[in-house]
Design a protein around this motif. Structure first.
Motif, PDB file in Angstrom:
ATOM      1  N   UNK A   5      45.977  12.658  90.466  1.00 25.96           N
ATOM      2  CA  UNK A   5      46.105  11.762  89.321  1.00 25.96           C
ATOM      3  C   UNK A   5      47.214  12.244  88.384  1.00 25.96           C
ATOM      4  N   UNK A   6      47.275  13.540  88.160  1.00 26.84           N
ATOM      5  CA  UNK A   6      48.313  14.111  87.299  1.00 26.84           C
ATOM      6  C   UNK A   6      49.701  13.882  87.909  1.00 26.84           C
ATOM      7  N   UNK A   7      49.812  14.019  89.222  1.00 24.83           N
ATOM      8  CA  UNK A   7      51.091  13.782  89.906  1.00 24.83           C
ATOM      9  C   UNK A   7      51.507  12.322  89.751  1.00 24.83           C
ATOM     10  N   UNK A   8      50.574  11.398  89.993  1.00 22.09           N
ATOM     11  CA  UNK A   8      50.857   9.968  89.829  1.00 22.09           C
ATOM     12  C   UNK A   8      51.341   9.679  88.401  1.00 22.09           C
ATOM     13  N   UNK A   9      50.617  10.166  87.432  1.00 20.85           N
ATOM     14  CA  UNK A   9      50.976   9.916  86.033  1.00 20.85           C
ATOM     15  C   UNK A   9      52.353  10.489  85.693  1.00 20.85           C
ATOM     16  N   UNK A  12      55.097   8.236  87.342  1.00 11.70           N
ATOM     17  CA  UNK A  12      55.218   6.927  86.689  1.00 11.70           C
ATOM     18  C   UNK A  12      55.745   7.048  85.261  1.00 11.70           C
ATOM     19  N   UNK A  13      55.281   8.037  84.524  1.00  7.81           N
ATOM     20  CA  UNK A  13      55.743   8.235  83.156  1.00  7.81           C
ATOM     21  C   UNK A  13      57.230   8.584  83.131  1.00  7.81           C
ATOM     22  N   UNK A  14      57.662   9.407  84.070  1.00  8.22           N
ATOM     23  CA  UNK A  14      59.074   9.774  84.153  1.00  8.22           C
ATOM     24  C   UNK A  14      59.918   8.563  84.526  1.00  8.22           C
ATOM     25  N   UNK A  15      59.466   7.771  85.483  1.00 10.87           N
ATOM     26  CA  UNK A  15      60.208   6.568  85.874  1.00 10.87           C
ATOM     27  C   UNK A  15      60.330   5.596  84.700  1.00 10.87           C
ATOM     28  N   UNK A  16      59.319   5.550  83.858  1.00  9.82           N
ATOM     29  CA  UNK A  16      59.358   4.659  82.693  1.00  9.82           C
ATOM     30  C   UNK A  16      60.425   5.079  81.680  1.00  9.82           C
ATOM     31  N   UNK A  33      59.540  16.644  87.127  1.00 10.80           N
ATOM     32  CA  UNK A  33      58.096  16.871  86.980  1.00 10.80           C
ATOM     33  C   UNK A  33      57.669  18.202  87.614  1.00 10.80           C
ATOM     34  N   UNK A  34      58.645  19.067  87.867  1.00 14.14           N
ATOM     35  CA  UNK A  34      58.396  20.400  88.427  1.00 14.14           C
ATOM     36  C   UNK A  34      57.763  20.370  89.814  1.00 14.14           C
ATOM     37  N   UNK A  42      57.284  11.029  95.814  1.00 22.23           N
ATOM     38  CA  UNK A  42      57.715  10.180  94.697  1.00 22.23           C
ATOM     39  C   UNK A  42      58.060   8.790  95.239  1.00 22.23           C
ATOM     40  N   UNK A  43      58.819   8.758  96.323  1.00 16.22           N
ATOM     41  CA  UNK A  43      59.186   7.482  96.935  1.00 16.22           C
ATOM     42  C   UNK A  43      57.986   6.680  97.385  1.00 16.22           C
ATOM     43  N   UNK A  44      57.023   7.345  97.979  1.00 19.88           N
ATOM     44  CA  UNK A  44      55.821   6.647  98.438  1.00 19.88           C
ATOM     45  C   UNK A  44      55.028   6.068  97.270  1.00 19.88           C
ATOM     46  N   UNK A  45      54.912   6.823  96.201  1.00 21.79           N
ATOM     47  CA  UNK A  45      54.183   6.318  95.034  1.00 21.79           C
ATOM     48  C   UNK A  45      54.853   5.071  94.471  1.00 21.79           C
ATOM     49  N   UNK A  46      56.177   5.080  94.426  1.00 23.05           N
ATOM     50  CA  UNK A  46      56.892   3.927  93.885  1.00 23.05           C
ATOM     51  C   UNK A  46      56.871   2.751  94.861  1.00 23.05           C
TER      52      UNK A  46
END
Length: 132
Positions: A5-9, A12-16, A33-34, A42-46
């Protein structure tokens, strides 16, 4: 898990934060995001970002309301070579035709003034790159 969940957030927050008319790479978001070894994640999440409509009748989580294909500018993230990654065909609404995912992304970038080559879906990172 809490870690996922922290990775997802973080992604997404960085992309915003990517400004209108700019692009960055999957790898750069991973670095910001270290998690420099995770650009593919990252690509898969997006790629699989939740679709969302405010007038939807389905119950959606607070997370989906905050992070979805409308609120996270997924189209501003491309490969480190400046190329839009292939996403496969996406069905067009109200038609029997598909549009290539990379064409869909290129259209969204062009609406922001980003020049995208017609044939190779290439973006000039020197001109449009965002790498804080």
């Amino acid at each position: 898990t809490d870690e996922a969940l922290a990775f997802h957030q973080a992604v997404y927050t960085t992309a915003q934060q990517i400004p209108f008319g700019k692009v960055t790479s999957y790898g750069h978001i991973a670095k910001l995001i270290d998690k420099p070894l995770n650009p593919r994640q990252v690509g898969q999440l997006l790629k699989y970002l939740q679709e969302y409509s405010e007038d939807s009748t389905q119950d959606v989580s607070e997370f989906t309301q905050r992070f979805n294909h409308l609120t996270v500018p997924w189209w501003r993230v491309i490969s480190s070579q400046g190329k839009i990654s292939s996403r496969g065909p996406t069905p067009r609404r109200n038609t029997n035709q598909d549009v290539l995912g990379e064409e869909r992304q290129a259209r969204k970038l062009r609406l922001e003034g980003v020049e995208v080559s017609e044939s190779s879906y290439q973006v000039d990172l020197g001109e449009y790159g965002w790498f804080p």
